[in-house]
Design an enzyme around this catalytic site. Structure first.
Site, mmCIF file in Angstrom:
data_model
loop_
_atom_site.group_PDB
_atom_site.id
_atom_site.type_symbol
_atom_site.label_atom_id
_atom_site.label_comp_id
_atom_site.label_asym_id
_atom_site.label_seq_id
_atom_site.Cartn_x
_atom_site.Cartn_y
_atom_site.Cartn_z
ATOM 1 N N CYS A 1 0.824 5.210 61.758
ATOM 2 C CA CYS A 1 -0.260 5.862 61.911
ATOM 3 C C CYS A 1 -0.125 7.402 61.494
ATOM 4 O O CYS A 1 0.127 7.451 60.244
ATOM 5 C CB CYS A 1 -0.890 5.639 63.175
ATOM 6 S SG CYS A 1 -2.849 6.243 63.217
ATOM 7 N N HIS B 1 -1.600 0.121 63.526
ATOM 8 C CA HIS B 1 -0.677 0.209 64.648
ATOM 9 C C HIS B 1 -0.013 -1.168 64.915
ATOM 10 O O HIS B 1 -0.645 -2.054 65.565
ATOM 11 C CB HIS B 1 -1.362 0.344 66.048
ATOM 12 C CG HIS B 1 -1.745 1.757 66.025
ATOM 13 N ND1 HIS B 1 -0.841 2.863 66.485
ATOM 14 C CD2 HIS B 1 -2.855 2.713 65.689
ATOM 15 C CE1 HIS B 1 -1.532 4.124 66.504
ATOM 16 N NE2 HIS B 1 -2.808 3.913 65.830
ATOM 17 N N GLU C 1 2.102 -2.108 66.993
ATOM 18 C CA GLU C 1 2.284 -2.509 68.427
ATOM 19 C C GLU C 1 0.987 -3.032 69.167
ATOM 20 O O GLU C 1 1.006 -3.384 70.278
ATOM 21 C CB GLU C 1 2.936 -1.205 69.254
ATOM 22 C CG GLU C 1 1.855 0.008 69.467
ATOM 23 C CD GLU C 1 1.646 0.947 68.158
ATOM 24 O OE1 GLU C 1 0.762 1.808 68.405
ATOM 25 O OE2 GLU C 1 1.894 0.470 67.197
#
Length: 202
Positions: free
Chosen positions: A79, A180, A182
């Site tokens: 990001c 992202h 995650e």
């Protein structure tokens, strides 16, 4: 050990925990000397480009990032961590980036909602990236951003958001994603597992 650079901004622990879930010895590291000794480096980031760059420089971790890439260590920007790899961002005029990738970061196209805060489909481009292998087709990933890198030869994936928007870049062992991983479910976990595998091979 994979060092997740801890410069005090954003939920850095989520990246650390996601890497641990795919088998990495990943640790939040704030000390530049400890980070420099790591086998691989991850630079997450959320918020404003300028504030993140100032915090990274204030704790000396900017030098760790530059040296890790120069040494050919596997490196992953996430990001704002991806945006900081470039020379500048229109979000924070006058604040230089790390300059590890040529070019800059521009606002998302006119006519689209800013930020892009949604799931979107990755569109791989180029010869294929080991980072993106096995993510599935289509690979849905989660974005939260108002700015994106300029198109270049290092782009390995885009998404469609008022036109092609840079989603991932790669140069040697330097990888970065605007989305992202995650927060991107199984596709994101596979990307992180690919990065961990590249770190182990290195």
């Amino acid at each position: 050990m994979i060092a997740v650079l801890d410069y005090g901004i954003g939920n850095l622990r989520s990246a650390e925990k996601a890497l641990q879930r795919v088998g990495a010895d990943a640790r939040l590291v704030a000390d530049p000397e400890e980070a420099s000794a790591a086998a691989a480096v991850v630079l997450p980031g959320v918020g404003a480009f300028g504030r993140c760059m100032e915090a990274l420089r204030a704790c000396g971790l900017d030098r760790v990032a530059v040296e890790a890439v120069a040494q050919g260590k596997p490196f992953l920007g996430i990001c704002i961590g991806m945006q900081m790899l470039f020379e500048f961002s229109d979000e924070s005029p006058g604040t230089p980036g790390l300059g590890l990738l040529a070019g800059g970061v521009r606002s998302l196209p006119d006519g689209v909602k800013r930020p892009q805060m949604q799931w979107n489909v990755l569109e791989p481009c180029g010869p294929g990236s080991p980072l993106l292998g096995g993510m599935g087709e289509p690979a849905w990933v989660y974005f939260v951003h108002s700015y994106a890198a300029e198109l270049s030869d290092h782009v390995v994936a885009t998404c469609d958001y008022g036109g092609p928007v840079v989603a991932a870049v790669e140069r040697g062992r330097l990888f970065a994603t605007q989305f992202h991983p995650e927060k991107s479910g199984q596709a994101g976990m596979r990307l992180l597992a690919n990065f961990v595998a590249a770190s182990q091979e290195a």
